[in-house]
Enzyme design. Structure first.
Site, PDB file in Angstrom:
ATOM      1  N   SER A  14      12.089  16.363   3.209  1.00  0.00           N
ATOM      2  CA  SER A  14      13.143  17.253   3.702  1.00  0.00           C
ATOM      3  C   SER A  14      14.414  16.495   4.061  1.00  0.00           C
ATOM      4  CB  SER A  14      12.682  17.976   4.974  1.00  0.00           C
ATOM      5  OG  SER A  14      11.540  18.708   4.723  1.00  0.00           O
ATOM      6  N   TRP A  15      14.226  15.392   4.757  1.00  0.00           N
ATOM      7  CA  TRP A  15      15.389  14.676   5.258  1.00  0.00           C
ATOM      8  C   TRP A  15      16.133  14.003   4.096  1.00  0.00           C
ATOM      9  CZ3 TRP A  15      19.111  15.117   8.051  1.00  0.00           C
ATOM     10  CH2 TRP A  15      19.736  14.131   8.803  1.00  0.00           C
ATOM     11  N   ARG A  35       8.616   9.970  -5.692  1.00  0.00           N
ATOM     12  CA  ARG A  35       7.370   9.633  -6.384  1.00  0.00           C
ATOM     13  C   ARG A  35       6.967  10.675  -7.417  1.00  0.00           C
ATOM     14  NH1 ARG A  35       2.921   8.908  -1.903  1.00  0.00           N
ATOM     15  NH2 ARG A  35       4.115  10.698  -1.170  1.00  0.00           N
ATOM     16  N   LYS A 109      12.730   7.679  10.891  1.00  0.00           N
ATOM     17  CA  LYS A 109      12.589   7.724  12.339  1.00  0.00           C
ATOM     18  C   LYS A 109      11.229   7.196  12.707  1.00  0.00           C
ATOM     19  CE  LYS A 109      15.693  11.253  11.639  1.00  0.00           C
ATOM     20  NZ  LYS A 109      16.442  12.248  12.384  1.00  0.00           N
ATOM     21  N   GLY A 139      20.289  11.384  13.893  1.00  0.00           N
ATOM     22  CA  GLY A 139      20.667  12.753  14.238  1.00  0.00           C
ATOM     23  C   GLY A 139      21.455  12.789  15.507  1.00  0.00           C
ATOM     24  N   LYS A 194      12.120   9.151  20.899  1.00  0.00           N
ATOM     25  CA  LYS A 194      12.233  10.600  21.089  1.00  0.00           C
ATOM     26  C   LYS A 194      10.991  11.325  20.575  1.00  0.00           C
ATOM     27  CE  LYS A 194      13.632  12.222  16.810  1.00  0.00           C
ATOM     28  NZ  LYS A 194      14.590  11.622  15.902  1.00  0.00           N
ATOM     29  N   SER A 257       9.222  20.883  15.750  1.00  0.00           N
ATOM     30  CA  SER A 257       8.949  19.455  15.679  1.00  0.00           C
ATOM     31  C   SER A 257       7.453  19.218  15.502  1.00  0.00           C
ATOM     32  CB  SER A 257       9.425  18.770  16.964  1.00  0.00           C
ATOM     33  OG  SER A 257       8.683  17.600  17.204  1.00  0.00           O
TER      34      SER A 257
END
Lengths: 331, 331
Positions: A14-15, A35, A109, A139, A194, A257
């Site tokens: 997604s990122w 991939r 992250k 972010g 975080k 999240s």
């Protein structure tokens, strides 16, 4: 001579997809390694990623897609890595092209489970990339909102701020604002920590604590983050900037999240193993907790929240008891 | 000799009811003034407040209820005021008993519209209460969660910290933790400013901004709050403590906050007047915005968020345009 507008994205999630979308607004060609040949074919044919962020419209004519990481790495000067930290080593093992003359930006992250290092340090130590050529993209930013073109603020950090500034020209746009920083270590640790605090927020919610406690937890978390990062890399930084506090909040308050969800299941009584099994993936914060606990044990930072999460995830302590103890360490 | 356990609550709303509930866990008798005779009779008969926080069970045998403010003020040494700031003046006008030998704690979040003063200053200036006898009770705390006995942390601030500490013994308990502070001015301004930021969060949401922007807004809000309070009363304080950042978060992220709701309606296109009319009440942050804008215009603090909210609420500017401008002032 490196061309800072000659950019490839490494990763198919997604990122990675969100970053490709941002770059597409500014560049004619973007290298993109992933991939899955199936996903590449799907993107070419249907103009969106089949499995991740599929609501984002992509423009195949701008995309130089390949499932051969070396083919991509060879062609591009700037590499933006956006794959889960747990899979980074496997991907990097495929490399036959050296990275030492590349500019490497990490949009990852977390911590590399195998080395216990944050991503920048890993590239420096294991791939000979000079620190002045290592950067971080952070972010607060849910990829989903980039797909919806909702205004988001990213921080680009690099010891050599000029490079961050140059790269930001290819990223900033109608719905993306960028901020430049020279604190690669601090922003990376913030992005990693975080996720631990998001697990803590999830555990608290699962145990039945409410919004009043959540706000106290986040208020303590940002102070704990400040102490932790200060011990690791002391420099003048405002911990309330978006890259630190903003990033903590967007994750800690997000019901989407995965880290918070993972914590929530544990708070509700799942074992660590069964929570992982149910989610059919491992939350980044799970590895981050182990590394952060090891680091703080060495440098002596006071980290009641990390301690509590560690004790639950790795020391088989009951979440209920640990969080009851934790409430007495917060204020 | 004042007895710090001889306490009355002034006000009949949710927050007053929550404070009475906390005190009931520790004290045999609590004085409680409220305007409505009907509510008093209802509480005596049915053991809960009919209109506010009615899920909280009350114990009439501990309550010295009266609709005569003078009768209550006369009997008690410590007065906890918990009425909306907009109604405080009207109530205080009824007083024939002086306040100068009382200990006055304010649980009011806002500014007195008539005087433009925060509550502590108002009591000092207009009722001769010495600053050492003025205190503040502040969150982060939704009254609803106190009713549910969910763990909450309150900050008690008084220049004379001993008094805050003594009072905390009657407030802390099974589900209430207390923290002591000597920053009455800072905590009061924080409690007031957070309502403006909650309006801003609501406007942003109403305009369609997402969670990414919300986290940036909150990260900017706490930095703005720090600058504002520093100009008003410079002292060493950690703006990330629960009384400041925690209180901002619990309100700014609450979908139940009336200030956020008010902002949301304006973001969605209601005029200020029609939003007020629809809500059949005035959000505290509405007055706070005017006062905060006046204060910052005098002391020169940089307050982009307050400015934007002020321009929308008082200067008839379009929310959409103002927030577009605001996005360029945030980072």
């Amino acid at each position: 001579m490196k061309d800072i507008r000659n950019i490839a994205v490494i990763g198919g999630g997604s990122w990675a997809t969100a970053i490709v979308k941002m770059l597409s607004e500014n560049l004619d060609t973007i290298g993109w390694y992933m991939r899955s040949v199936y996903a590449i074919e799907h993107i070419k044919r249907n103009k969106h990623n089949p499995s991740y962020l599929s609501s984002a419209e992509l423009h195949p004519e701008q995309l130089d897609l390949s499932d051969d990481i070396n083919a991509i790495v060879e062609k591009y000067d700037v590499l933006i890595f956006a794959i889960p930290s747990a899979f980074l080593s496997v991907e990097l093992e495929k490399l036959t092209i050296p990275l030492h003359d590349k500019i490497v930006f990490s949009a990852i992250k977390g911590i590399i489970p195998e080395s216990g290092l944050i991503v920048g340090e890993h590239f420096h130590k294991h791939h000979d990339v000079a620190f002045e050529n290592i950067g971080v993209i952070t972010g607060p930013c849910h990829a989903e909102e980039v797909a919806m073109e909702r205004l988001s603020y990213l921080t680009l950090a690099c010891q050599d701020e000029k490079k961050a500034k140059e790269l930001s020209k290819s990223i900033a746009g109608r719905y993306i604002r960028t901020k430049i920083s020279d604190d690669i270590i601090g922003t990376e640790y913030a992005a990693m920590l975080k996720n631990i605090y998001a697990i803590a927020a999830g555990i608290a919610h699962g145990l039945g604590y409410g919004d009043n406690f959540q706000s106290v937890l986040m208020s303590n978390a940002i102070r704990e983050m400040k102490r932790f990062i200060k011990k690791v890399h002391k420099m003048k930084r405002n911990i309330n900037n978006s890259a630190y506090l903003g990033d903590l909040l967007v994750t800690g308050y997000s019901v989407f999240s995965r880290n918070r969800m993972f914590g929530n299941m544990i708070g509700k009584g799942y074992t660590v193993k069964s929570a992982m099994f149910e989610m059919s993936m491992v939350a980044e914060g799970y590895y981050a907790t182990k590394s952060a606990y090891a680091i703080k044990s060495e440098n002596g930072a006071k980290t009641p929240i990390i301690d509590a999460v560690y004790n639950v995830l790795y020391d088989k302590k009951e979440a209920k008891d640990e969080f009851k103890k934790l409430t007495n360490r917060l204020d």
